[in-house]
Design an enzyme around this catalytic site. Structure first.
Site, PDB file in Angstrom:
ATOM      1  N   GLU A 129     -26.078 -52.775 -17.013  1.00 33.25           N
ATOM      2  CA  GLU A 129     -24.787 -52.619 -17.679  1.00 33.25           C
ATOM      3  C   GLU A 129     -25.018 -52.632 -19.184  1.00 33.25           C
ATOM      4  O   GLU A 129     -25.782 -53.474 -19.654  1.00 33.25           O
ATOM      5  CB  GLU A 129     -23.831 -53.755 -17.311  1.00 33.25           C
ATOM      6  CG  GLU A 129     -22.429 -53.487 -17.836  1.00 33.25           C
ATOM      7  CD  GLU A 129     -21.402 -54.561 -17.403  1.00 33.25           C
ATOM      8  OE1 GLU A 129     -21.795 -55.561 -16.776  1.00 33.25           O
ATOM      9  OE2 GLU A 129     -20.232 -54.376 -17.722  1.00 33.25           O
ATOM     10  N   GLY A 269     -24.766 -63.701 -20.793  1.00 37.15           N
ATOM     11  CA  GLY A 269     -24.755 -64.888 -19.939  1.00 37.15           C
ATOM     12  C   GLY A 269     -25.345 -64.626 -18.572  1.00 37.15           C
ATOM     13  O   GLY A 269     -26.212 -65.364 -18.106  1.00 37.15           O
ATOM     14  N   ALA A 270     -24.875 -63.565 -17.917  1.00 37.18           N
ATOM     15  CA  ALA A 270     -25.342 -63.262 -16.578  1.00 37.18           C
ATOM     16  C   ALA A 270     -24.814 -61.896 -16.180  1.00 37.18           C
ATOM     17  O   ALA A 270     -23.982 -61.324 -16.881  1.00 37.18           O
ATOM     18  CB  ALA A 270     -24.834 -64.308 -15.584  1.00 37.18           C
ATOM     19  N   GLU A 272     -23.603 -59.318 -12.768  1.00 34.45           N
ATOM     20  CA  GLU A 272     -23.105 -59.346 -11.389  1.00 34.45           C
ATOM     21  C   GLU A 272     -23.711 -58.292 -10.465  1.00 34.45           C
ATOM     22  O   GLU A 272     -23.075 -57.922  -9.474  1.00 34.45           O
ATOM     23  CB  GLU A 272     -21.580 -59.164 -11.432  1.00 34.45           C
ATOM     24  CG  GLU A 272     -21.084 -57.766 -11.863  1.00 34.45           C
ATOM     25  CD  GLU A 272     -20.731 -57.636 -13.342  1.00 34.45           C
ATOM     26  OE1 GLU A 272     -21.250 -58.428 -14.143  1.00 34.45           O
ATOM     27  OE2 GLU A 272     -19.944 -56.725 -13.682  1.00 34.45           O
ATOM     28  N   ASN A 273     -24.927 -57.803 -10.720  1.00 33.85           N
ATOM     29  CA  ASN A 273     -25.543 -56.785  -9.861  1.00 33.85           C
ATOM     30  C   ASN A 273     -25.296 -57.088  -8.379  1.00 33.85           C
ATOM     31  O   ASN A 273     -25.436 -58.224  -7.949  1.00 33.85           O
ATOM     32  CB  ASN A 273     -27.051 -56.748 -10.098  1.00 33.85           C
ATOM     33  CG  ASN A 273     -27.393 -56.837 -11.556  1.00 33.85           C
ATOM     34  OD1 ASN A 273     -26.980 -55.997 -12.329  1.00 33.85           O
ATOM     35  ND2 ASN A 273     -28.110 -57.884 -11.936  1.00 33.85           N
ATOM     36  N   HIS A 305     -17.847 -66.727 -12.060  1.00 34.88           N
ATOM     37  CA  HIS A 305     -17.507 -65.431 -12.671  1.00 34.88           C
ATOM     38  C   HIS A 305     -18.285 -64.289 -12.009  1.00 34.88           C
ATOM     39  O   HIS A 305     -17.698 -63.293 -11.576  1.00 34.88           O
ATOM     40  CB  HIS A 305     -17.792 -65.494 -14.178  1.00 34.88           C
ATOM     41  CG  HIS A 305     -17.495 -64.232 -14.911  1.00 34.88           C
ATOM     42  ND1 HIS A 305     -16.310 -64.020 -15.572  1.00 34.88           N
ATOM     43  CD2 HIS A 305     -18.220 -63.098 -15.085  1.00 34.88           C
ATOM     44  CE1 HIS A 305     -16.322 -62.817 -16.123  1.00 34.88           C
ATOM     45  NE2 HIS A 305     -17.472 -62.233 -15.843  1.00 34.88           N
ATOM     46  N   GLU A 306     -19.588 -64.446 -11.929  1.00 36.89           N
ATOM     47  CA  GLU A 306     -20.402 -63.354 -11.359  1.00 36.89           C
ATOM     48  C   GLU A 306     -20.081 -63.170  -9.878  1.00 36.89           C
ATOM     49  O   GLU A 306     -20.022 -62.052  -9.377  1.00 36.89           O
ATOM     50  CB  GLU A 306     -21.898 -63.615 -11.561  1.00 36.89           C
ATOM     51  CG  GLU A 306     -22.321 -63.885 -13.005  1.00 36.89           C
ATOM     52  CD  GLU A 306     -21.794 -62.888 -14.029  1.00 36.89           C
ATOM     53  OE1 GLU A 306     -21.592 -61.718 -13.682  1.00 36.89           O
ATOM     54  OE2 GLU A 306     -21.579 -63.304 -15.194  1.00 36.89           O
ATOM     55  N   HIS A 309     -16.892 -61.271  -9.402  1.00 38.38           N
ATOM     56  CA  HIS A 309     -17.042 -59.845  -9.682  1.00 38.38           C
ATOM     57  C   HIS A 309     -17.303 -59.041  -8.405  1.00 38.38           C
ATOM     58  O   HIS A 309     -17.073 -57.828  -8.394  1.00 38.38           O
ATOM     59  CB  HIS A 309     -18.224 -59.607 -10.622  1.00 38.38           C
ATOM     60  CG  HIS A 309     -17.857 -59.525 -12.080  1.00 38.38           C
ATOM     61  ND1 HIS A 309     -16.778 -58.810 -12.535  1.00 38.38           N
ATOM     62  CD2 HIS A 309     -18.452 -60.037 -13.193  1.00 38.38           C
ATOM     63  CE1 HIS A 309     -16.722 -58.899 -13.871  1.00 38.38           C
ATOM     64  NE2 HIS A 309     -17.728 -59.640 -14.292  1.00 38.38           N
ATOM     65  N   GLU A 328     -13.392 -57.298 -16.444  1.00 40.14           N
ATOM     66  CA  GLU A 328     -13.721 -58.515 -17.188  1.00 40.14           C
ATOM     67  C   GLU A 328     -12.512 -59.420 -17.436  1.00 40.14           C
ATOM     68  O   GLU A 328     -12.586 -60.624 -17.237  1.00 40.14           O
ATOM     69  CB  GLU A 328     -14.431 -58.167 -18.497  1.00 40.14           C
ATOM     70  CG  GLU A 328     -15.791 -57.485 -18.304  1.00 40.14           C
ATOM     71  CD  GLU A 328     -16.755 -58.251 -17.406  1.00 40.14           C
ATOM     72  OE1 GLU A 328     -16.527 -59.449 -17.130  1.00 40.14           O
ATOM     73  OE2 GLU A 328     -17.749 -57.642 -16.944  1.00 40.14           O
TER      74      GLU A 328
HETATM   75  N1  0A1 Z   1     -20.882 -58.002 -16.858  1.00 36.30           N
HETATM   76  C1  0A1 Z   1     -21.478 -59.219 -17.310  1.00 36.30           C
HETATM   77  C2  0A1 Z   1     -21.803 -59.290 -18.746  1.00 36.30           C
HETATM   78  C3  0A1 Z   1     -22.914 -58.441 -19.236  1.00 36.30           C
HETATM   79  C4  0A1 Z   1     -22.618 -57.341 -19.987  1.00 36.30           C
HETATM   80  C5  0A1 Z   1     -23.618 -56.585 -20.559  1.00 36.30           C
HETATM   81  C6  0A1 Z   1     -24.902 -56.991 -20.352  1.00 36.30           C
HETATM   82  O1  0A1 Z   1     -25.913 -56.307 -20.952  1.00 36.30           O
HETATM   83  C7  0A1 Z   1     -25.599 -55.412 -21.932  1.00 36.30           C
HETATM   84  C8  0A1 Z   1     -25.219 -58.078 -19.587  1.00 36.30           C
HETATM   85  C9  0A1 Z   1     -24.194 -58.796 -19.021  1.00 36.30           C
HETATM   86  C10 0A1 Z   1     -20.468 -60.330 -17.109  1.00 36.30           C
HETATM   87  O2  0A1 Z   1     -19.294 -60.138 -17.409  1.00 36.30           O
HETATM   88  O3  0A1 Z   1     -20.850 -61.403 -16.709  1.00 36.30           O
HETATM   89 ZN    ZN Z   2     -17.909 -60.340 -16.200  1.00 35.15          ZN
END
Ligand code: 0A1
Ligand code: ZN
Length: 883
Positions: A129, A269-270, A272-273, A305-306, A309, A328
């Site tokens: 992401e 932070g993390a 959500e793959n 949170h993750e 998602h 988000e």
């Molecule tokens: N989607 C993740 C946050 C996230 C966004 C971008 C990243 O790399 C550019 C990494 C993580 C979340 O909302 O936790």
């Molecule tokens: Zn998120």
């Protein structure tokens, strides 16, 4: 600059993709420096795209292309075009599915930007992401292209014994030359940003979760072997999150396996793959002696949170990146409610509002202001902002408040039913809320399209003869870049009325039959009146309860009234808010006197009395009490000033702290004595509250500058068996002239040098010190052997903490703090543009300061823009900051 003229992407230009990808088969031959990637993409023309031939344009960056095949036939270079950003195949079948196969090579070790495939402490991992997948293979790297993936990984068995990817493991075997392979298959369609793989020498904590429908899910947390003793809390958090989403939203997990991997190098932070979350170690690893209470709570929040998602983000994803808040804002709203249920509702709300006010409000008032659904971007990574996340969550919260919990649940159920498996827009979300509740949220949608923080002017007039109260509410919103005129918002205002004896008066609107102890008023006009009837006495108004809308509220109140609300408001948010306003008014009056050279006044008795009552009278939620006893932060006080005077704010706040320390000395001492016993390993709300309150008391006591207190503090530092207590004591020492400070800092370092996350705290503590030598200390720490520009956590701990959490020194009048940040950004941008761009944000607030500081801050921005080879990430933030 890398790209002389970076391109802007506009929401208005959105077009559906020309092609869709049904299936993706990936083969990775993994190696630190030369990873070989083969991709088979099953494509077809998108029936929703304009008819006729269109070139197939696959995004790809920093890839070494070895071959391209179309339906098995090798294409000659004349049959495709290759640029730094794309592979274009001009002629592909329009009337049937076809397979494009590419072979590419990548170098994970050279990838210091931590986007795509990279190396962290010997482990290979990915971050896709928002647009990182194109650094792994040529692809339609956009979220509205959802496909089924199979992934085969092969690697050296010794260096990479564990091989992970999304979905379920469907095969494995050994190969020649000490290599092995594992094949993964993900049955759910997903966008490429949710792809992940991990390879390394990892160990895992395993557990299971049984869903409400009786399925057993395998849960695994993978970490570097020496961290296996710090995974229990994360595992428990995951199980709590799974149970919560079933109980509150009726949502179950959908694969047989849920994996979390903790990595030491991570930009955020993390992530959500699907089925394979990748986490910053900071949000996984915890042991009572290494992680604070705040860490424990944040870990549970981020794990939640993750996990959440999986439904809000993965099963239903974003059509395009302008819709980022679709997943988000909603997911933050969900994780906030989860944490509120698990800890203290009041404390969670206050913490979130504090964060909104000190980070999002300034963003919304500055040159980088953008709507929750932005209209354009140069680099999407710059839009993972407090506005998209936190204001986005407030917008969802307002829908929840307007519809009530049951209406909201109906709306979200419809949203899940209607859009499962799709890539949709924030508009689709709001539409589901409308349709399920037969309401019209047309005007409400402005929250997604208009930037800026609305301001409310509220006036209350009581008519004793008519026994009625008229509330006049006016809303305004200042212009933001590109939006000169704002239209009124639709927002909920939760209202309570309090009698002079502190009891609740019934709230009844004229013309309505029912009265309630509080009511949600619907504000829709620029100026609107609400008439409340049947009021036997003039009530004290408690409005915007629970911070029911993300606005600035102006309501004239006497200090008397604020003190009354601090002791009587039954709404825990507004009760805290009253105390903060009381303190803010008193501190800001002092700021004015400092600025004009007038002698200070004594601290108002109402604040001292209010605090005394809170210290002495108790209340069960001790963490909440700790917040009631904490003065507004310097950054919040700054938010309240037209021109921020960091020195005067610091001085005034300190003086008030010192007075409170002196006036309530016995009370602080007895609080400290009562709660100072260490309770190793206990993380329930009550134990956390006891520690919070005791450490607030210690913080006041140290202001007395007395040897007995110094000794108390040192003892807490030495005897602590919980990181919360050790760090609180060390922080107090670092921020004072404590005689044992230097020794304490070095013994802390020696004790924890093998624990990077604790060493981050050691850096951050020194970077945020109020002591006069702080900048020199920070400069010296840059040369410390443990400082590393390649590790984002370390950079945030030193450079980020100094520039974002130490206003006093960062804003030194000679501009040395700004120069320090400018220097770091220029160097860091070549290593990690995303992180460099995020670190820039303090400089974008130049408009909040005096002429001299403005000039110095802008000078750094100009210097950064003038640097050759600047990334588009930094370019966008720096140029927009100056616009
Ligand atoms: N989607 C993740 C946050 C996230 C966004 C971008 C990243 O790399 C550019 C990494 C993580 C979340 O909302 O936790
Ligand atoms: Zn998120």
């Amino acid at each position: 600059m890398r790209d002389a003229n970076p391109k802007t992407t506009y929401l208005k230009d959105y077009r559906p993709p020309d092609y869709l990808i049904d299936a993706v088969d990936l083969h990775f031959s993994l190696d630190e420096e030369e990873t070989h990637v083969q991709a088979w993409l099953t494509l077809r023309k998108n029936p929703d795209a304009p008819k006729g031939p269109a070139p197939l344009e696959l995004a790809g960056e920093e890839l070494l292309l070895e071959s391209v095949r179309l339906d098995g036939r090798v294409l000659t270079p004349a049959e495709y075009q290759l640029s730094a950003e794309a592979l274009v195949v001009s002629s592909v079948p329009a009337d049937r599915a076809f397979i494009v196969e590419t072979e590419t090579r990548i170098n994970p070790k050279a990838n210091t930007a931590l986007e795509g495939l990279y190396l962290s402490n010997g482990m290979l991992c990915t971050q896709c992401e928002a647009e990182g997948f194109r650094k792994i293979t040529y692809f339609l790297d956009r979220p509205d292209v959802m496909a089924r993936y199979t992934t085969t990984l092969s690697a050296d068995k010794t260096r990479f014994p564990v091989l992970l990817a999304n979905g379920n493991k469907v095969g494995e075997g050994v190969l020649d030359g000490n290599r092995h392979w594992v094949k993964w298959s993900d049955p759910y369609k997903k966008p490429s940003y949710l792809f992940a793989l991990v390879a390394g020498r990892l160990e895992c904590l395993a557990d299971t979760f049984t869903t409400a429908s009786g399925r057993t899910i395998d849960l695994r947390i993978y970490v570097e072997p020496h961290d296996l003793d710090k995974c229990d809390h994360a595992m428990q958090s995951l199980k709590n999150a799974m149970a919560w989403d079933e109980a509150v939203y009726g949502r179950q997990y959908d694969l047989d396996l849920y994996m979390i991997v903790a990595v030491g190098h991570f930009n955020m932070g993390a992530m959500e793959n699907k089925g394979l979350n990748i986490f910053n170690t900071k949000y996984v690893l915890a042991r009572p002696d290494t992680a604070t209470d705040t860490d424990y709570q944040q870990i549970e929040g981020v794990i939640g949170h993750e996990y959440f998602h999986n439904w809000t983000g993965n099963r239903i994803t974003c059509r395009d990146w302008f819709q980022l808040s679709l997943k988000e804002g909603l997911t933050v709203f969900r994780d906030q409610a989860f944490t509120a249920d698990r800890t203290s509702r009041a404390v969670k709300r206050i913490t979130d509002v504090n964060m909104l006010r000190t980070r999002q409000f300034p963003e919304d008032a500055g040159p980088l202001a953008h709507p929750v659904r932005p209209d354009s971007y140069i680099e999407i990574n710059n839009f993972y902002t407090a506005t998209v996340y936190e204001k986005g969550a407030e917008v969802v919260r307002m829908i929840h408040t307007l519809l009530g919990p049951a209406g909201f649940r109906k709306g979200i159920d419809l949203y899940f039913d209607r859009h499962d498996g799709q890539a949709v827009t924030t508009d689709d979300f709001v539409k589901a809320m409308e349709d399920a509740n037969q309401v019209d949220l047309t005007q409400f949608r402005r929250w997604y399209s208009q930037a800026g923080t609305p301001e409310l002017q509220v006036e209350a007039a009581y008519d004793p003869a008519a026994r009625s109260l008229t509330l006049t509410v006016q809303q305004t919103c200042s212009p933001t870049p590109g939006q000169a005129e704002k239209k009124p918002y639709h927002m909920p205002l939760t209202l309570g009325l309090i009698a002079s004896d502190g009891s609740a008066l019934p709230v009844r609107l004229q013309g309505e039959a029912d009265a309630a102890s509080q009511k949600v008023l619907q504000l829709t006009e620029g100026k609107q009146q609400f008439r409340l009837v049947d009021l036997p006495e003039k009530p004290v108004v408690s409005i915007l309860r629970d911070f029911s809308a993300p606005v600035k509220l102006n309501l004239q109140r006497s200090l008397e009234e604020l003190a009354f609300l601090l002791s009587h408001d039954s709404d825990s948010f507004n009760r805290w808010e009253a105390g903060q306003q009381l303190a803010s008014r008193i501190i800001l009056r002092r700021v004015e006197r400092i600025q004009s050279g007038a002698a200070p006044e004594p601290v108002d008795e109402r604040l001292i009395g209010g605090f005394r009552a809170v210290v002495e009278q108790g209340g069960k939620d001790l963490s909440y009490r700790a917040l009631l006893l904490t003065l507004p932060s310097e950054s919040y006080l700054g938010e309240l000033m037209a021109v921020i005077d960091v020195d005067a704010i610091h001085q005034a706040r300190q003086q008030v702290r010192k007075t409170l320390a002196e006036m309530l000395r016995e009370a602080w001492e007895s609080l400290y004595q009562r709660y100072h016993h260490s309770e190793p390993g206990r993380f329930d709300a009550a134990a956390i509250g006891r520690r919070a309150l005791k450490n607030v008391a210690l913080g006041y006591l140290i202001e007395l500058a007395q040897p007995v207190i110094d000794a108390l503090c040192e003892r807490q530092f030495r005897e602590a068996r919980m990181m919360t207590d050790q760090l609180a004591a060390l922080s107090v020492m670092v921020n004072s002239r404590h005689p044992a400070k230097a020794e304490a800092l070095s013994s802390f370092y020696r004790q924890w040098q093998a624990q990077p996350l604790v060493i981050d705290k050691w850096f951050a503590l020194q970077a945020t010190s109020r002591m006069p030598d702080t900048r020199a200390v920070v400069e010296r720490l840059l040369d410390h052997p443990a400082f590393d520009l390649r590790n984002p956590n370390r950079v945030r701990a030193l450079v980020g903490a100094f520039s974002q959490a130490n206003a006093l020194h960062f804003h030194a009048a000679d501009g040395a703090g700004y120069r320090f940040l400018g220097d770091r950004i220029i160097v860091l941008d070549r290593i990690n543009p995303q992180l460099a761009a995020r670190l820039l944000s303090p400089l974008s607030h130049w408009h909040c300061y005096d002429e001299n500081r403005r000039r110095l801050m802008k000078q750094q921005l100009e210097r950064i823009i003038g640097t050759e080879t600047i990334s588009k990430d930094v370019y966008e933030v720096a140029t927009k900051s100056l616009a």
